[in-house]
Design a protein around this motif. Structure first.
Motif, PDB file in Angstrom:
ATOM      1  N   THR A  44      -4.565  17.596  10.605  1.00 52.93           N
ATOM      2  CA  THR A  44      -5.463  18.673  10.186  1.00 52.93           C
ATOM      3  C   THR A  44      -6.883  18.158   9.981  1.00 52.93           C
ATOM      4  O   THR A  44      -7.130  16.946  10.053  1.00 52.93           O
ATOM      5  CB  THR A  44      -4.937  19.326   8.884  1.00 52.93           C
ATOM      6  N   ILE A  45      -7.784  19.083   9.744  1.00 48.44           N
ATOM      7  CA  ILE A  45      -9.163  18.739   9.396  1.00 48.44           C
ATOM      8  C   ILE A  45      -9.325  18.998   7.905  1.00 48.44           C
ATOM      9  O   ILE A  45      -9.083  20.105   7.430  1.00 48.44           O
ATOM     10  CB  ILE A  45     -10.180  19.582  10.201  1.00 48.44           C
ATOM     11  N   LYS A  46      -9.733  17.976   7.177  1.00 41.83           N
ATOM     12  CA  LYS A  46      -9.860  18.084   5.719  1.00 41.83           C
ATOM     13  C   LYS A  46     -11.225  18.629   5.327  1.00 41.83           C
ATOM     14  O   LYS A  46     -12.264  18.053   5.683  1.00 41.83           O
ATOM     15  CB  LYS A  46      -9.661  16.718   5.073  1.00 41.83           C
ATOM     16  N   GLN A  47     -11.209  19.751   4.613  1.00 40.06           N
ATOM     17  CA  GLN A  47     -12.426  20.254   3.993  1.00 40.06           C
ATOM     18  C   GLN A  47     -12.531  19.668   2.578  1.00 40.06           C
ATOM     19  O   GLN A  47     -11.525  19.589   1.878  1.00 40.06           O
ATOM     20  CB  GLN A  47     -12.398  21.780   3.887  1.00 40.06           C
TER      21      GLN A  47
ATOM     22  N   GLY B  38     -15.931  20.087  12.553  1.00 42.97           N
ATOM     23  CA  GLY B  38     -14.485  20.220  12.420  1.00 42.97           C
ATOM     24  C   GLY B  38     -13.828  20.652  13.713  1.00 42.97           C
ATOM     25  O   GLY B  38     -12.794  20.106  14.117  1.00 42.97           O
ATOM     26  N   GLY B  39     -14.420  21.640  14.391  1.00 45.75           N
ATOM     27  CA  GLY B  39     -13.892  22.102  15.671  1.00 45.75           C
ATOM     28  C   GLY B  39     -13.958  21.019  16.730  1.00 45.75           C
ATOM     29  O   GLY B  39     -13.052  20.870  17.577  1.00 45.75           O
ATOM     30  N   GLU B  40     -15.034  20.257  16.680  1.00 44.06           N
ATOM     31  CA  GLU B  40     -15.232  19.152  17.634  1.00 44.06           C
ATOM     32  C   GLU B  40     -14.181  18.059  17.414  1.00 44.06           C
ATOM     33  O   GLU B  40     -13.552  17.580  18.369  1.00 44.06           O
ATOM     34  CB  GLU B  40     -16.640  18.597  17.415  1.00 44.06           C
ATOM     35  N   LEU B  41     -13.996  17.673  16.141  1.00 44.30           N
ATOM     36  CA  LEU B  41     -13.019  16.629  15.813  1.00 44.30           C
ATOM     37  C   LEU B  41     -11.602  17.037  16.218  1.00 44.30           C
ATOM     38  O   LEU B  41     -10.856  16.243  16.796  1.00 44.30           O
ATOM     39  CB  LEU B  41     -13.049  16.345  14.303  1.00 44.30           C
TER      40      LEU B  41
ATOM     41  N   GLY C  46     -18.143  23.714   4.645  1.00 46.49           N
ATOM     42  CA  GLY C  46     -17.843  22.473   5.334  1.00 46.49           C
ATOM     43  C   GLY C  46     -18.503  22.533   6.713  1.00 46.49           C
ATOM     44  O   GLY C  46     -18.898  23.601   7.178  1.00 46.49           O
ATOM     45  N   ASP C  47     -18.625  21.396   7.372  1.00 45.15           N
ATOM     46  CA  ASP C  47     -19.257  21.351   8.698  1.00 45.15           C
ATOM     47  C   ASP C  47     -18.257  21.874   9.733  1.00 45.15           C
ATOM     48  O   ASP C  47     -17.499  21.115  10.335  1.00 45.15           O
ATOM     49  CB  ASP C  47     -19.688  19.923   9.019  1.00 45.15           C
TER      50      ASP C  47
ATOM     51  N   VAL D 193     -16.663  16.983   6.982  1.00 39.66           N
ATOM     52  CA  VAL D 193     -15.208  17.144   7.100  1.00 39.66           C
ATOM     53  C   VAL D 193     -14.669  15.915   7.817  1.00 39.66           C
ATOM     54  O   VAL D 193     -15.433  15.144   8.417  1.00 39.66           O
ATOM     55  CB  VAL D 193     -14.849  18.425   7.890  1.00 39.66           C
ATOM     56  N   ARG D 194     -13.358  15.729   7.755  1.00 37.96           N
ATOM     57  CA  ARG D 194     -12.798  14.565   8.461  1.00 37.96           C
ATOM     58  C   ARG D 194     -11.388  14.873   8.982  1.00 37.96           C
ATOM     59  O   ARG D 194     -10.700  15.766   8.472  1.00 37.96           O
ATOM     60  CB  ARG D 194     -12.773  13.336   7.573  1.00 37.96           C
TER      61      ARG D 194
END
Length: 329
Positions: A286-289, A159-162, A154-155, A321-322
């Protein structure tokens, strides 16, 4: 024990014809094929897969090494790998390294001895040279093993940025990132890079702490929180956790110690795997992978290498990712 000769006799064809049906080689008429297949069913004939692998130099078996089968992310990932592998007529041989170098080496050796066609590597405890010397197609999940070995991930940077930007947008002024083990060349460590840079750009205070060697269980994550961060938890108003189990353990710990979430402390996790989706309260932010797409791409990347030997190595694959907003921010 039923042999190929018994199948040939019952179906009224030669052993060579039965062999062609088994290996799908050469022209076989539809009627002949049906006779052979019917004879195999009647006799309950089971081809010797090892012997066929030796003959064809292909076993249609894929080895998968994961760090911990009890972790919901890896159990769900295995489901999707197996689903896609089955569609392509491949089977899995599954190993759990438990982040132990000797176990990982032994499993690689075992997979080679069992003549698997390739390995999906979700664990990483060895030096790069060990992976280069595997001597068969290999693809990794979320890990850079070697420039010659493709990976699927995953990106993590995005993900860390979001995650960090979401905490900042929610008003956090001092953020802690609980990361994974930073000593390995894990793509997941890009989350830490992104978190730090996002805070620096926004003028927000930040810290990070490695959650290295923390196991997947709730109890182990709770023990880590008590030992490492409980004394300074009230210094932060936002925590970005390396995984959802850590995020849930932190939420529960905060609640039991009179820290209101999200009013006093905002918490965001990572993965959105099956464990997270089952939680009704709280619904974690959360961040979805895309675990299903990761599993499919791992499998297709490896099978491409197996079936197109000598061709160009598949490219690295990075999937979107989102952010999934819940009740903890």
């Amino acid at each position: 024990m039923v042999s190929i000769k018994d199948v040939a006799k019952l179906s009224g064809v030669s052993v060579t014809t039965v062999s062609r049906v088994l290996n799908n080689r050469g022209y076989i008429g539809k009627e002949t094929r049906l006779k052979v297949e019917d004879a195999m069913k009647q006799l309950d004939y089971q081809p010797n897969q090892i012997a066929r692998a030796l003959l064809k130099s292909q076993s249609h078996v894929i080895g998968v090494i994961v760090p911990d089968l009890s972790h919901p992310l890896f159990s769900e990932l295995i489901h999707w790998i197996e689903t896609y592998a089955s569609e392509k007529n491949y089977k899995l041989l599954l190993c759990s390294s438990l982040q132990d170098k000797e176990k990982e080496l032994n499993y690689i050796s075992m997979l080679r001895q069992n003549r698997v066609d390739g390995i999906i590597m979700c664990s990483h405890t060895l030096e790069v040279e060990a992976y280069r010397n595997v001597g068969m197609p290999i693809v990794s999940f979320d890990r850079i093993l070697s420039p010659e070995i493709p990976y699927v991930a995953g990106d993590n940077y995005r993900g860390g940025e979001l995650a960090t930007q979401h905490l900042i947008d929610k008003g956090c002024k001092k953020i802690l990132h609980i990361s994974g083990p930073l000593q390995y060349e894990l793509l997941a460590n890009r989350r830490n890079d992104a978190s730090q840079l996002t805070c620096m750009k926004q003028g927000v205070s930040w810290d990070y702490m490695e959650g290295a060697h923390v196991k997947a269980t709730f109890q182990d994550n709770w023990a880590f929180i008590e030992e490492k961060i409980s004394a300074m938890l009230t210094e932060y108003d936002g925590v970005f956790c390396s995984n959802d189990i850590m995020a849930y353990a932190l939420y529960t710990y905060a609640k039991e110690h009179g820290i209101n979430v999200p009013e006093q402390l905002k918490i965001i996790g990572y993965d959105n795997h099956s464990f997270t989706r089952m939680l009704q309260h709280p619904r974690l932010t959360t961040i979805k992978q895309p675990i299903d797409a990761i599993g499919k791409n791992l499998c297709s990347s490896l099978i491409d290498q197996i079936e197109q030997e000598g061709k160009e190595i598949p490219r690295n694959t990075v999937l979107d990712v989102r952010l999934v907003e819940g009740e903890t921010t």
